[in-house]
Design a protein around this motif. Structure first.
Motif, short mmCIF file in Angstrom:
data_model
loop_
_atom_site.label_atom_id
_atom_site.label_comp_id
_atom_site.label_asym_id
_atom_site.label_seq_id
_atom_site.Cartn_x
_atom_site.Cartn_y
_atom_site.Cartn_z
N GLY A 222 0.85 -1.31 0.00
CA GLY A 222 0.04 0.18 -0.12
C GLY A 222 0.85 1.15 -0.11
N ARG A 223 2.23 1.11 -0.07
CA ARG A 223 3.04 2.36 -0.02
C ARG A 223 4.37 1.95 -1.01
NH1 ARG A 223 6.70 3.43 5.31
NH2 ARG A 223 7.86 4.10 3.42
N ILE A 224 5.25 2.69 -1.25
CA ILE A 224 6.82 2.32 -1.75
C ILE A 224 7.23 2.00 -0.48
CG2 ILE A 224 8.86 3.12 -2.75
CD1 ILE A 224 6.71 5.28 -4.66
N PRO A 225 7.86 0.85 -0.50
CA PRO A 225 8.87 0.48 0.87
C PRO A 225 9.92 1.63 1.04
CG PRO A 225 9.40 -0.95 -0.94
CD PRO A 225 8.13 -0.25 -1.60
N ASP A 226 10.18 1.62 2.29
CA ASP A 226 11.56 2.29 2.63
C ASP A 226 12.94 1.76 1.94
OD1 ASP A 226 10.46 4.32 4.37
OD2 ASP A 226 10.45 2.69 5.86
N TRP A 227 12.78 0.16 1.98
CA TRP A 227 14.11 -0.34 1.34
C TRP A 227 13.64 -1.57 0.73
CZ3 TRP A 227 18.97 1.00 2.94
CH2 TRP A 227 19.16 1.89 3.68
N TYR A 228 14.50 -1.69 -0.48
CA TYR A 228 14.35 -3.01 -1.30
C TYR A 228 15.57 -3.61 -1.30
CZ TYR A 228 14.18 -5.98 -5.54
OH TYR A 228 14.36 -6.96 -6.27
N VAL A 229 15.42 -5.10 -0.63
CA VAL A 229 16.74 -5.77 -0.28
C VAL A 229 16.60 -7.18 -1.31
CG1 VAL A 229 17.54 -7.13 1.50
CG2 VAL A 229 16.22 -5.19 1.98
N GLN A 230 17.85 -6.91 -2.26
CA GLN A 230 18.04 -8.27 -2.76
C GLN A 230 19.40 -8.74 -3.05
OE1 GLN A 230 16.68 -7.69 -7.26
NE2 GLN A 230 18.66 -8.84 -7.35
N GLY A 231 19.74 -9.87 -3.30
CA GLY A 231 20.98 -10.01 -3.57
C GLY A 231 21.25 -10.08 -4.96
N VAL A 232 22.60 -9.61 -5.28
CA VAL A 232 22.92 -9.22 -6.71
C VAL A 232 24.27 -9.91 -7.32
CG1 VAL A 232 21.64 -7.05 -6.61
CG2 VAL A 232 23.98 -7.04 -5.88
N GLY A 233 24.32 -10.11 -8.29
CA GLY A 233 25.51 -10.35 -9.24
C GLY A 233 25.81 -9.59 -10.02
N SER A 234 24.66 -8.95 -11.08
CA SER A 234 24.82 -8.29 -12.11
C SER A 234 24.26 -7.01 -11.64
CB SER A 234 24.28 -8.63 -13.49
OG SER A 234 22.71 -8.34 -13.17
N GLY A 235 23.32 -6.95 -10.77
CA GLY A 235 22.55 -5.93 -10.08
C GLY A 235 21.72 -5.20 -11.03
N GLU A 243 14.01 1.78 -11.26
CA GLU A 243 13.25 2.32 -12.45
C GLU A 243 11.77 2.21 -12.20
OE1 GLU A 243 16.36 1.59 -16.06
OE2 GLU A 243 15.30 -0.05 -15.65
N ALA A 244 11.49 1.02 -11.65
CA ALA A 244 10.20 0.85 -11.18
C ALA A 244 9.72 1.84 -10.03
CB ALA A 244 9.86 -0.73 -10.63
N GLY A 245 10.75 2.17 -9.17
CA GLY A 245 10.37 3.26 -8.42
C GLY A 245 10.09 4.51 -8.85
N ILE A 246 10.85 4.85 -9.92
CA ILE A 246 10.82 6.32 -10.47
C ILE A 246 9.23 6.17 -11.12
CG2 ILE A 246 11.20 7.63 -12.50
CD1 ILE A 246 14.16 6.59 -12.16
N ARG A 247 8.84 5.07 -11.60
CA ARG A 247 7.53 5.11 -12.16
C ARG A 247 6.39 5.29 -11.24
NH1 ARG A 247 10.03 0.61 -15.77
NH2 ARG A 247 10.98 2.28 -17.41
N LEU A 248 6.40 4.50 -10.16
CA LEU A 248 5.52 4.53 -8.88
C LEU A 248 5.60 5.95 -8.36
CD1 LEU A 248 6.62 1.29 -7.44
CD2 LEU A 248 4.37 1.62 -8.49
N CYS A 249 6.82 6.66 -8.28
CA CYS A 249 6.64 8.06 -7.64
C CYS A 249 5.93 9.04 -8.72
CB CYS A 249 7.96 8.44 -7.47
SG CYS A 249 8.99 7.74 -6.13
N ALA A 250 6.04 8.86 -10.03
CA ALA A 250 5.45 9.51 -10.95
C ALA A 250 3.95 9.43 -10.82
CB ALA A 250 5.73 9.23 -12.47
N ASP A 251 3.53 8.16 -10.66
CA ASP A 251 2.06 7.75 -10.35
C ASP A 251 1.68 8.39 -9.34
OD1 ASP A 251 -0.14 6.44 -9.39
OD2 ASP A 251 0.07 4.89 -10.93
N GLY A 252 2.44 8.31 -8.33
CA GLY A 252 2.01 9.15 -6.98
C GLY A 252 1.08 8.63 -5.97
N ARG A 253 0.35 7.54 -6.22
CA ARG A 253 -0.71 7.10 -5.40
C ARG A 253 -0.06 6.04 -4.20
NH1 ARG A 253 -4.02 3.50 -9.06
NH2 ARG A 253 -2.31 3.77 -10.58
N TRP A 254 1.11 5.83 -4.35
CA TRP A 254 2.03 4.98 -3.30
C TRP A 254 3.18 6.04 -2.66
CZ3 TRP A 254 0.65 2.95 -8.04
CH2 TRP A 254 -0.28 1.91 -7.86
#
Ligand code: PLP
Ligand code: ZN
Length: 422
Positions: A222-235, A243-254
């Motif tokens: 129901g909101r954009i989380p404070d943190w996104y946690v992931q194991g990375v190799g390539s990242g 990039e998904a966060g940028i789109r969600l911020c532009a949408d604004g509902r979360w």
């Protein structure tokens, strides 16, 4: 041709139509092209699996699939590690939770839109060089859709290539060597007319496909989380989350604050951790990954051992960390093994080793006080549930190459196979 998005170059700012499966800026810039969707407001569609997010996928059409991430609030793991607002986004196979990613990892979210994007932009046969999850994801999608795919793997990884249906349009090539040898052969095969390299981090379908985990997570929380946690190799998953966060911020509902990335690597192979902690936006191989052969064999999660991650490139991992005020963390193999058992015990599912690394890193971050007790955390369990998948068919190799194989002979063999589909 689909017209619901354009491609933007982060270096020169030019905007392009995606008219032939573009992987890089036609002006020659060194940056990751990003998709810009017409839909600023996300509408969840009545479409199969992850295609419910097709407004923000570079694919006009869909494929029949149940594969999609599933998000829920953690009780057991949250308590065990001392977090009050921990959400798990699970990308694997776990029917009891409604998760049907049969190849077992979030790489499948990349494979589906890539196949559609390719079909809508000239078509062709995809070649994938991979040591594991990416190859299995493309094998599964090939078996379900009939999309011809060529997979090149090191001989030691052959048993990882399995599907739940017979994969008749799949050509499996094994090479006596390591991942680097497989990549070399993969690029050689992509020179055959009609064969297309999927593109890795440069492929917007890969990144936007992985980005659905953040869309699903944010909508469930129901909101954009404070943190996104992931194991990375390539990242790439981290870039995708940004990039998904940028789109969600532009949408604004979360909300309108980007999720902070917390990306974890498995000691002793931690090149991006080393570079980021020294404040560098570039990798220095000798410093950041000394003795890679040895350190790669010492990790628990070998899908996290990419030697040339898209770290320094414009729009890449370093930019994503900077833009989101993110952090890199690490975990030892011992910690990861312990975290794997903890996930099984508290959540009741077998995680991919890379997801165990993410959890071990999260535990460290909580201990250090980087991630606080009441922070809203979206933990990406990027794969798992392997034990629940029944009736796996291990693909027999079609072409087995020795160390000293002749490149021209392989080209002839593979060209013969390709001509069946031309
Ligand atoms: C590939 C993979 C990762 C790492 O993904 P990035 O490309 O580094 O974002 C993590 N977990 C699993 C299960 C994977 O297959
Ligand atoms: Zn450019």
């Amino acid at each position: 041709m689909t017209t619901h998005y354009r491609l933007a170059c982060p270096v020169c700012g030019r905007i392009y139509e995606d008219d032939h499966y573009l992987l890089s800026c036609p002006s020659g810039c060194n940056g990751l092209l990003r998709s810009v969707y017409d839909a600023v407001r996300l509408q969840v569609r009545d479409a199969p699996g992850l295609f419910r997010y097709k407004d923000w996928l570079p694919a006009g059409g869909t494929l029949p699939t149940d594969a999609a991430p599933v998000c829920y609030r953690s009780v057991g793991l949250a308590e065990a590690i001392g977090l009050t607002n921990l959400w798990i986004v699970f990308s694997g196979y776990w029917p009891a939770r409604g998760a049907y990613v049969t190849s077992g990892s979030f790489k499948e979210f990349e494979a589906y839109p890539t196949v559609v994007r390719l079909r809508e932009h000239g078509g062709g046969i995809i070649v994938v060089a991979s040591a594991g999850n990416t190859a299995r994801a493309f094998a599964q999608v090939s078996s379900e859709t009939g999309q011809p795919v060529i997979i090149v793997v090191p001989a030691g990884a052959q048993s990882r290539i399995s599907t739940t249906r017979p994969a008749e349009q799949l050509l499996l090539v094994t090479v006596d060597g390591d991942y680097t040898d497989a990549i070399h052969l993969g690029s050689l095969l992509s020179t055959i007319p009609g064969v297309v390299s999927e593109g890795g981090a440069k492929n917007i379908a890969r990144r936007d496909g992985m980005g659905v985990v953040v869309l699903e997570g944010t909508r469930t929380i129901g909101r954009i989380p404070d943190w996104y946690v992931q194991g990375v190799g390539s990242g790439t998953g981290g870039i995708a989350a940004w990039e998904a966060g940028i789109r969600l911020c532009a949408d604004g509902r979360w909300g309108n604050t980007l999720p902070r990335l917390y990306l974890v690597q498995n000691q002793p192979f931690i090149p991006m951790v080393n570079a980021w902690q020294q404040g560098r936006h570039t990798l220095i191989p000798d410093e950041d990954m000394p003795d890679p052969e040895r350190s790669i064999t010492a990790v628990f999660a070998d899908v996290l051992t990419n030697r040339s991650p898209p770290y320094a490139v414009a729009g890449g991992v370093a930019d994503a960390l900077e833009a989101t005020h993110g952090r890199m963390g690490s975990a030892t193999t011992t910690d990861a093994i312990r975290a794997s058992a903890l996930i099984e015990e508290t959540e009741g599912i077998d995680p991919d080793p890379a997801a165990a690394v993410a959890v071990a890193g999260l535990i460290n971050a909580v201990h250090e006080g980087t991630i606080m007790r009441d922070d809203c955390v979206l933990l990406s369990i990027t794969g798992g549930g392997y034990r629940l998948v029944r009736d796996r068919i291990v693909k027999k190799p079609d072409i087995v190459l020795e160390k000293d194989y002749s490149e021209s002979e392989v080209i002839v063999l593979v060209t013969g196979w390709v001509s069946r589909y031309a």
